[in-house]
Design a protein around this motif. Structure first.
Motif, PDB file in Angstrom:
ATOM      1  N   VAL A 161      -0.182   6.783   6.863  1.00 53.56           N
ATOM      2  CA  VAL A 161       0.097   5.730   5.886  1.00 53.56           C
ATOM      3  C   VAL A 161       1.415   5.066   6.254  1.00 53.56           C
ATOM      4  O   VAL A 161       2.370   5.724   6.679  1.00 53.56           O
ATOM      5  CB  VAL A 161       0.177   6.326   4.462  1.00 53.56           C
ATOM      6  N   ASN A 162       1.449   3.757   6.112  1.00 57.06           N
ATOM      7  CA  ASN A 162       2.642   2.955   6.419  1.00 57.06           C
ATOM      8  C   ASN A 162       3.000   3.064   7.904  1.00 57.06           C
ATOM      9  O   ASN A 162       4.164   3.009   8.281  1.00 57.06           O
ATOM     10  CB  ASN A 162       3.820   3.384   5.531  1.00 57.06           C
ATOM     11  N   GLY A 163       1.996   3.242   8.738  1.00 58.86           N
ATOM     12  CA  GLY A 163       2.213   3.323  10.185  1.00 58.86           C
ATOM     13  C   GLY A 163       3.023   4.530  10.599  1.00 58.86           C
ATOM     14  O   GLY A 163       3.628   4.546  11.668  1.00 58.86           O
ATOM     15  N   GLN A 221      -5.507  -2.216   4.414  1.00 56.47           N
ATOM     16  CA  GLN A 221      -5.314  -1.794   3.020  1.00 56.47           C
ATOM     17  C   GLN A 221      -4.076  -0.900   2.854  1.00 56.47           C
ATOM     18  O   GLN A 221      -3.910  -0.259   1.819  1.00 56.47           O
ATOM     19  CB  GLN A 221      -6.556  -1.033   2.532  1.00 56.47           C
ATOM     20  N   ASP A 222      -3.231  -0.879   3.844  1.00 52.11           N
ATOM     21  CA  ASP A 222      -2.081   0.025   3.856  1.00 52.11           C
ATOM     22  C   ASP A 222      -1.161  -0.180   2.654  1.00 52.11           C
ATOM     23  O   ASP A 222      -0.656   0.784   2.082  1.00 52.11           O
ATOM     24  CB  ASP A 222      -1.302  -0.132   5.163  1.00 52.11           C
ATOM     25  N   LYS A 251      -0.242   2.649   0.011  1.00 49.96           N
ATOM     26  CA  LYS A 251       1.173   2.983  -0.187  1.00 49.96           C
ATOM     27  C   LYS A 251       1.570   2.823  -1.651  1.00 49.96           C
ATOM     28  O   LYS A 251       2.258   3.674  -2.211  1.00 49.96           O
ATOM     29  CB  LYS A 251       2.041   2.110   0.714  1.00 49.96           C
ATOM     30  N   ASN A 252       1.126   1.739  -2.293  1.00 43.60           N
ATOM     31  CA  ASN A 252       1.453   1.515  -3.706  1.00 43.60           C
ATOM     32  C   ASN A 252       0.856   2.592  -4.603  1.00 43.60           C
ATOM     33  O   ASN A 252       1.489   3.012  -5.567  1.00 43.60           O
ATOM     34  CB  ASN A 252       1.000   0.128  -4.153  1.00 43.60           C
ATOM     35  N   ASP A 253      -0.368   3.039  -4.299  1.00 47.34           N
ATOM     36  CA  ASP A 253      -0.967   4.119  -5.085  1.00 47.34           C
ATOM     37  C   ASP A 253      -0.168   5.410  -4.932  1.00 47.34           C
ATOM     38  O   ASP A 253       0.036   6.134  -5.907  1.00 47.34           O
ATOM     39  CB  ASP A 253      -2.419   4.356  -4.666  1.00 47.34           C
TER      40      ASP A 253
END
Length: 173
Positions: free
Chosen positions: A71-73, A118-119, A123-125
């Motif tokens: 997530v988030n690279g 959809q990253d 990330k927000n979730d």
């Protein structure tokens, strides 16, 4: 003569047992198949997954059928934590990755490219889940945090697709 008579009697009982078993097989088996078909139709009508608990968790899926999505690279995510009993503002810095089941039906739909697009949503979730914990809770209930994120990701992408969440480099201050 007695041995012969007993042998004939045993043979007759074995034959009777065989006949009764055959009758049971031919009368019970079709009804069982009909009941199973009915149960499957009812489950599909109310959209239940008959194998819902079978493929959950990374321990139930062989390692060669797992893929990791960073997530988030793979970069660190920084988020505020809920205000605790000390009244001070705290934050968490962590790196999160999702463990994916490559044999899932959703694997063709939710490709790595799709997940990369959809990253921000993912990330927000994760930030929403983590920001609900105080500093003390985040520090002491790491497994609960991981399970909550996993449940959230499974709600988004499917229970059999996201099978685990890895949290590495976790720091809370």
């Amino acid at each position: 003569m007695k041995k012969n008579l007993i042998s004939v009697l045993i043979l007759a009982l074995v034959f009777a047992n065989f006949v009764m078993t055959a009758i049971l097989m031919f009368t019970v088996l079709p009804e069982t198949k009909k009941a199973n078909t009915l149960i499957e139709k009812v489950c599909s009508a109310i959209d239940l997954d008959l194998n819902s608990g079978a493929a959950n968790g990374t321990t139930n899926v062989p390692i060669d059928q797992q893929e990791v999505y960073k997530v988030n690279g793979g970069e660190k995510i920084t988020t505020n934590l809920a205000q605790g009993s000390d009244g001070r503002a705290h934050y968490a810095v962590l790196t999160v990755s999702l463990v994916l089941n490559t044999k899932s039906d959703n694997y063709k739909t939710y490709t790595q490219e799709f997940l990369t697009n959809q990253d921000e949503t993912i990330k927000n979730d994760i930030i929403k889940v983590i920001s609900g914990y105080t500093y003390e809770d985040f520090d002491s209930k790491t497994e609960e945090v991981r399970e909550t994120i996993l449940a959230d990701m499974q709600e988004l992408f499917g229970k059999d697709y996201v099978i685990g969440v890895n949290i590495s480099e976790s720091t809370a201050e």
